[in-house]
Design a protein around this motif. Structure first.
Motif: not given
Length: 185
Positions: A81-85
């Motif tokens: 989730d963090f990597k995608s943002k």
């Protein structure tokens, strides 16, 4: 502390008050998001309290807190989730995962905590002036912000430095000794 001490409520509160702010700033160096950093640090303190984690020494407590916060940050940084943002590259992640980055950040936060503790022992007017000075304000800006003369600012700084010098000398020497031992033994 003696062999494997479990913290009392009073000791836990003192630990929290001593390290919360520094750990938030430490986490923010990884996360670049102070609100998320506060949440991660809060999670670590909740875990310490709920697990009744025993500690052998003050050093063990500090090590545990900084490592736990670092690991919490890594958990978030590596999440899908963090990597995608995020715009964090694999190289950026490898840099902040390095031991040298970790040790440098701990050193910075420990020095900041020592200075902040020493500044808080000063008389109120001296402390306010020194805190503004540490934020980068010059004497003129401090005098304008506090509505005092420049000579008052200079006099209060002189008093503060006279009181801080002996307090910080011992703390910085102790910290340097620890760093020296860490890297050379």
């Amino acid at each position: 502390m003696t062999d494997k001490t479990i913290l009392s409520l009073k000791e836990f509160k003192e630990l929290y008050n001593t390290f919360y702010f520094s750990l938030c700033l430490f986490a923010d160096r990884y996360m670049n998001d102070i609100e998320l950093s506060k949440d991660l640090v809060q999670d670590v303190f909740v875990k310490v309290w709920n697990n009744k984690t025993p500690f052998e020494s003050e050093l063990a407590i500090k090590t545990y807190l900084y490592r736990s916060v670092r690991n919490k940050c890594f958990d978030v940084l590596k999440s899908k989730d963090f990597k995608s943002k995020s715009k964090l590259t694999d190289y950026d992640l490898s840099v902040i995962e390095s031991e040298s980055f970790y040790e440098k950040e701990i050193f910075i936060e420990e020095v900041s905590r020592i200075i902040d503790t020493a500044v808080n022992t000063l008389p109120k007017k001296c402390a306010v002036i020194i805190k503004l000075s540490l934020k980068g304000l010059c004497n003129t800006q401090i005098s304008e912000e506090l509505s005092v003369s420049i000579s008052t600012v200079k006099a209060q700084k002189r008093i503060a430095y006279q009181k801080l010098r002996p307090l910080l000398k011992q703390s910085v020497l102790s910290l340097c000794f620890c760093v020296f031992n860490r890297f050379f033994y």
